[in-house]
Design a protein around this motif. Structure first.
Motif, PDB file in Angstrom:
ATOM      1  N   GLN A  71      77.808   2.890   1.223  1.00 35.49           N
ATOM      2  CA  GLN A  71      78.711   3.704   2.028  1.00 35.49           C
ATOM      3  C   GLN A  71      79.151   2.973   3.288  1.00 35.49           C
ATOM      4  OE1 GLN A  71      79.798   6.859   0.762  1.00 35.49           O
ATOM      5  NE2 GLN A  71      81.359   6.206   2.222  1.00 35.49           N
ATOM      6  N   SER A  72      78.220   2.238   3.896  1.00 37.00           N
ATOM      7  CA  SER A  72      78.577   1.462   5.084  1.00 37.00           C
ATOM      8  C   SER A  72      79.623   0.412   4.744  1.00 37.00           C
ATOM      9  CB  SER A  72      77.326   0.781   5.659  1.00 37.00           C
ATOM     10  OG  SER A  72      76.405   1.728   6.132  1.00 37.00           O
ATOM     11  N   LEU A  73      79.469  -0.249   3.585  1.00 38.57           N
ATOM     12  CA  LEU A  73      80.424  -1.265   3.169  1.00 38.57           C
ATOM     13  C   LEU A  73      81.801  -0.647   2.946  1.00 38.57           C
ATOM     14  CD1 LEU A  73      79.973  -4.240   0.828  1.00 38.57           C
ATOM     15  CD2 LEU A  73      81.760  -2.607   0.276  1.00 38.57           C
ATOM     16  N   ILE A  74      81.853   0.507   2.298  1.00 35.43           N
ATOM     17  CA  ILE A  74      83.138   1.166   2.043  1.00 35.43           C
ATOM     18  C   ILE A  74      83.815   1.560   3.354  1.00 35.43           C
ATOM     19  CG2 ILE A  74      84.218   3.227   1.055  1.00 35.43           C
ATOM     20  CD1 ILE A  74      82.118   3.048  -1.198  1.00 35.43           C
ATOM     21  N   HIS A  75      83.045   2.123   4.281  1.00 31.37           N
ATOM     22  CA  HIS A  75      83.619   2.480   5.581  1.00 31.37           C
ATOM     23  C   HIS A  75      84.163   1.242   6.301  1.00 31.37           C
ATOM     24  CE1 HIS A  75      82.735   6.622   5.402  1.00 31.37           C
ATOM     25  NE2 HIS A  75      81.441   6.569   5.686  1.00 31.37           N
ATOM     26  N   CYS A  76      83.391   0.156   6.273  1.00 32.09           N
ATOM     27  CA  CYS A  76      83.754  -1.038   7.035  1.00 32.09           C
ATOM     28  C   CYS A  76      84.902  -1.813   6.393  1.00 32.09           C
ATOM     29  CB  CYS A  76      82.520  -1.933   7.168  1.00 32.09           C
ATOM     30  SG  CYS A  76      82.694  -3.255   8.374  1.00 32.09           S
ATOM     31  N   ASN A  77      84.857  -1.985   5.073  1.00 29.55           N
ATOM     32  CA  ASN A  77      85.834  -2.832   4.390  1.00 29.55           C
ATOM     33  C   ASN A  77      87.070  -2.103   3.892  1.00 29.55           C
ATOM     34  OD1 ASN A  77      83.769  -4.651   4.768  1.00 29.55           O
ATOM     35  ND2 ASN A  77      83.603  -5.282   2.642  1.00 29.55           N
ATOM     36  N   VAL A  78      86.955  -0.783   3.704  1.00 26.84           N
ATOM     37  CA  VAL A  78      88.066  -0.018   3.130  1.00 26.84           C
ATOM     38  C   VAL A  78      88.617   0.998   4.125  1.00 26.84           C
ATOM     39  CG1 VAL A  78      88.746   1.561   1.287  1.00 26.84           C
ATOM     40  CG2 VAL A  78      87.204  -0.346   0.780  1.00 26.84           C
ATOM     41  N   ASN A  83      93.409  -6.436  11.060  1.00 24.64           N
ATOM     42  CA  ASN A  83      92.293  -5.727  10.422  1.00 24.64           C
ATOM     43  C   ASN A  83      91.333  -6.763   9.867  1.00 24.64           C
ATOM     44  OD1 ASN A  83      92.748  -2.857  10.657  1.00 24.64           O
ATOM     45  ND2 ASN A  83      94.517  -3.127   9.323  1.00 24.64           N
ATOM     46  N   ASN A  84      90.380  -7.158  10.696  1.00 29.15           N
ATOM     47  CA  ASN A  84      89.483  -8.245  10.342  1.00 29.15           C
ATOM     48  C   ASN A  84      88.065  -7.776  10.036  1.00 29.15           C
ATOM     49  OD1 ASN A  84      88.198 -11.081  10.566  1.00 29.15           O
ATOM     50  ND2 ASN A  84      87.241  -9.946  12.241  1.00 29.15           N
ATOM     51  N   VAL A  85      87.644  -6.663  10.619  1.00 28.70           N
ATOM     52  CA  VAL A  85      86.245  -6.265  10.487  1.00 28.70           C
ATOM     53  C   VAL A  85      85.862  -6.115   9.014  1.00 28.70           C
ATOM     54  CG1 VAL A  85      86.621  -3.746  10.595  1.00 28.70           C
ATOM     55  CG2 VAL A  85      84.467  -4.729  11.435  1.00 28.70           C
ATOM     56  N   GLY A  86      84.664  -6.553   8.681  1.00 29.17           N
ATOM     57  CA  GLY A  86      84.193  -6.448   7.305  1.00 29.17           C
ATOM     58  C   GLY A  86      82.717  -6.798   7.229  1.00 29.17           C
ATOM     59  N   MET A  87      82.116  -6.447   6.117  1.00 26.06           N
ATOM     60  CA  MET A  87      80.707  -6.791   5.923  1.00 26.06           C
ATOM     61  C   MET A  87      80.492  -7.310   4.505  1.00 26.06           C
ATOM     62  SD  MET A  87      78.888  -3.007   5.814  1.00 26.06           S
ATOM     63  CE  MET A  87      77.285  -3.676   5.317  1.00 26.06           C
ATOM     64  N   LEU A  88      79.631  -8.306   4.417  1.00 27.71           N
ATOM     65  CA  LEU A  88      79.224  -8.908   3.148  1.00 27.71           C
ATOM     66  C   LEU A  88      77.739  -8.590   2.976  1.00 27.71           C
ATOM     67  CD1 LEU A  88      79.679 -10.866   0.733  1.00 27.71           C
ATOM     68  CD2 LEU A  88      79.154 -12.738   2.317  1.00 27.71           C
ATOM     69  N   PRO A  89      77.381  -7.753   1.982  1.00 29.58           N
ATOM     70  CA  PRO A  89      75.989  -7.317   1.862  1.00 29.58           C
ATOM     71  C   PRO A  89      75.006  -8.474   1.758  1.00 29.58           C
ATOM     72  CG  PRO A  89      77.405  -6.048   0.392  1.00 29.58           C
ATOM     73  CD  PRO A  89      78.239  -7.156   0.951  1.00 29.58           C
ATOM     74  N   LYS A 123      92.528   3.534   8.183  1.00 26.22           N
ATOM     75  CA  LYS A 123      92.579   4.325   9.417  1.00 26.22           C
ATOM     76  C   LYS A 123      93.246   3.560  10.559  1.00 26.22           C
ATOM     77  CE  LYS A 123      90.399   8.240   8.424  1.00 26.22           C
ATOM     78  NZ  LYS A 123      91.012   9.573   8.618  1.00 26.22           N
ATOM     79  N   MET A 124      92.914   2.279  10.734  1.00 23.69           N
ATOM     80  CA  MET A 124      93.517   1.503  11.812  1.00 23.69           C
ATOM     81  C   MET A 124      95.010   1.302  11.568  1.00 23.69           C
ATOM     82  SD  MET A 124      91.303   1.018  14.141  1.00 23.69           S
ATOM     83  CE  MET A 124      92.388  -0.030  15.122  1.00 23.69           C
ATOM     84  N   THR A 125      95.377   1.080  10.320  1.00 22.63           N
ATOM     85  CA  THR A 125      96.808   0.954   9.988  1.00 22.63           C
ATOM     86  C   THR A 125      97.530   2.261  10.298  1.00 22.63           C
ATOM     87  OG1 THR A 125      96.324  -0.666   8.269  1.00 22.63           O
ATOM     88  CG2 THR A 125      98.455   0.465   8.151  1.00 22.63           C
ATOM     89  N   GLN A 126      96.916   3.368   9.939  1.00 22.38           N
ATOM     90  CA  GLN A 126      97.507   4.684  10.200  1.00 22.38           C
ATOM     91  C   GLN A 126      97.721   4.909  11.692  1.00 22.38           C
ATOM     92  OE1 GLN A 126      94.987   8.084   9.229  1.00 22.38           O
ATOM     93  NE2 GLN A 126      96.713   9.068   8.208  1.00 22.38           N
ATOM     94  N   LEU A 127      96.803   4.403  12.516  1.00 23.93           N
ATOM     95  CA  LEU A 127      96.907   4.611  13.967  1.00 23.93           C
ATOM     96  C   LEU A 127      98.099   3.884  14.586  1.00 23.93           C
ATOM     97  CD1 LEU A 127      93.202   4.399  15.277  1.00 23.93           C
ATOM     98  CD2 LEU A 127      94.622   6.431  14.951  1.00 23.93           C
ATOM     99  N   VAL A 128      98.409   2.680  14.082  1.00 26.73           N
ATOM    100  CA  VAL A 128      99.435   1.868  14.762  1.00 26.73           C
ATOM    101  C   VAL A 128     100.778   1.828  14.040  1.00 26.73           C
ATOM    102  CG1 VAL A 128      97.624   0.403  15.734  1.00 26.73           C
ATOM    103  CG2 VAL A 128      98.798  -0.326  13.665  1.00 26.73           C
ATOM    104  N   LEU A 129     100.774   2.095  12.734  1.00 25.05           N
ATOM    105  CA  LEU A 129     101.996   1.896  11.948  1.00 25.05           C
ATOM    106  C   LEU A 129     103.127   2.836  12.362  1.00 25.05           C
ATOM    107  CD1 LEU A 129     103.321   0.318   9.671  1.00 25.05           C
ATOM    108  CD2 LEU A 129     102.339   1.939   8.041  1.00 25.05           C
ATOM    109  N   LYS A 130     102.788   4.058  12.715  1.00 21.78           N
ATOM    110  CA  LYS A 130     103.823   5.030  13.103  1.00 21.78           C
ATOM    111  C   LYS A 130     104.618   4.536  14.301  1.00 21.78           C
ATOM    112  CE  LYS A 130     104.471   9.890  14.326  1.00 21.78           C
ATOM    113  NZ  LYS A 130     103.803  11.200  14.545  1.00 21.78           N
ATOM    114  N   HIS A 131     103.928   3.953  15.279  1.00 22.31           N
ATOM    115  CA  HIS A 131     104.613   3.455  16.482  1.00 22.31           C
ATOM    116  C   HIS A 131     105.412   2.190  16.172  1.00 22.31           C
ATOM    117  CE1 HIS A 131     102.491   6.438  18.836  1.00 22.31           C
ATOM    118  NE2 HIS A 131     101.358   6.035  18.286  1.00 22.31           N
ATOM    119  N   MET A 132     104.878   1.344  15.283  1.00 23.05           N
ATOM    120  CA  MET A 132     105.640   0.169  14.862  1.00 23.05           C
ATOM    121  C   MET A 132     106.924   0.594  14.151  1.00 23.05           C
ATOM    122  SD  MET A 132     102.726  -2.456  13.408  1.00 23.05           S
ATOM    123  CE  MET A 132     101.605  -3.321  14.508  1.00 23.05           C
ATOM    124  N   GLU A 133     106.829   1.628  13.332  1.00 25.47           N
ATOM    125  CA  GLU A 133     108.001   2.118  12.610  1.00 25.47           C
ATOM    126  C   GLU A 133     109.069   2.620  13.567  1.00 25.47           C
ATOM    127  OE1 GLU A 133     109.050   5.220   8.968  1.00 25.47           O
ATOM    128  OE2 GLU A 133     107.344   5.615  10.288  1.00 25.47           O
TER     129      GLU A 133
END
Length: 310
Positions: free
Chosen positions: A151-158, A130-136, A163-173
């Protein structure tokens, strides 16, 4: 009364010695892992066939994509600019022979995850970065003077991390193995005045990552948050490199030596030393008007002189 004070001073002294000992042991582990590279080379490949990297078109994300491909993983590159992703994908395929998939997605929006989920379906994902991020704004500024893209910063950094963790963590588990690397920032280690939104968003990543690691460590999953300071990328206007400011490639190669060191790391030895030094600054001094003036004058001048602004 004198005996009580003596016991208090002895206790405080022992506590200080213990803290120093713990820090020495931690730095010794960094030195060992950095120079001896005791992490077995097949370790990352053993997590699974595919690595997913967000913000893969540039900087740290691009460097992780190349390095993980060199270490035998196929990679999924996710970022906003399709042309950059395609160029990186061609270079990775040509230089490493790994398979590459690209997914175009704008992480400043929150309606992209169903599409990403569909395109990741069927892949054995062993590593998520999870690398994507923005610095205003690279230059320090007061909250009300910063660009109005909260709002863009919150979507990008938080949101992207959750969401990405939620997508892959279940299969890793279900496979009982996996590695999630969350790229935060050194400014997340304590609140930074004049970088308030960025600092706060990256602090969320730290807390979220360490809580998840406590939940899923027993299930064979490594979740580590990285808190680097200066890395020369497009986001930092390609700052001139030095003993502290690393290239993305230097940072990534070193950080992968530390994936088993614990749930939080700065990612490189130089930044660990810097973090240790900054932790010694008293809170009253760090949050003083004098320190803010220093950021607005001397530090701003340093950034302007060293940023290449490509």
């Amino acid at each position: 009364m004198g005996e009580i004070l003596e016991q208090v001073f002895i206790s405080v002294g022992l506590l200080v010695c213990l803290v120093c000992l713990v820090k020495c042991v931690r730095f010794s582990r960094y030195l060992l892992l950095n120079y001896c590279k005791v992490l077995p080379r097949p370790f990352l490949r053993s997590m699974g066939q595919w690595a997913v990297i967000t913000g893969a078109g540039d900087g740290i994300g691009k460097a992780y994509s190349f390095e993980l491909a060199r270490r035998g993983l196929n990679v999924v590159l996710i970022s906003r600019t399709l042309e950059k992703l395609q160029a990186v994908a061609r270079e990775i395929e040509w230089t490493t022979g790994s398979r590459v998939k690209v997914i175009q997605a704008d992480f400043t929006r929150d309606d992209i995850y169903e599409c990403i989920k569909e395109k990741l379906k069927g892949l054995e994902i062993g590593i998520l970065v999870n690398n994507v991020g923005m610095l205003p704004n690279l230059l320090p500024s007061y909250f009300l003077s910063a660009p109005d893209d909260i709002q863009s910063l919150i979507h990008c950094n938080v949101t992207s991390v959750v969401k990405m963790t939620q997508l892959v963590l279940k299969h890793m588990e279900s496979r009982r193995k996996g590695l999630i690397l969350n790229i935060s920032s050194g400014v997340a280690l304590f609140p930074w005045p004049l970088y308030s939104m960025y600092s706060a968003s990256k602090a969320f990543m730290c807390v979220f990552s360490k809580a998840l690691q406590a939940e899923y460590r027993a299930k064979g999953i490594i979740i580590q948050v990285l808190t680097p300071y200066a890395v020369s990328t497009a986001m930092t206007k390609y700052l001139n490199t030095n003993i502290i400011t690393k290239t993305a490639e230097e940072f990534v190669r070193e950080s992968l030596n530390y994936v088993t060191i614990g749930d939080e790391t700065c990612g490189c030895l130089a930044h660990e030393v810097l973090a240790g030094f900054l932790s010694l600054i008293p809170a009253w001094a760090f949050y003083s008007n004098a320190f803010q003036r220093l950021l607005l004058t001397r530090y701003t001048s340093y950034l302007k002189q060293n940023a290449k602004g490509r």
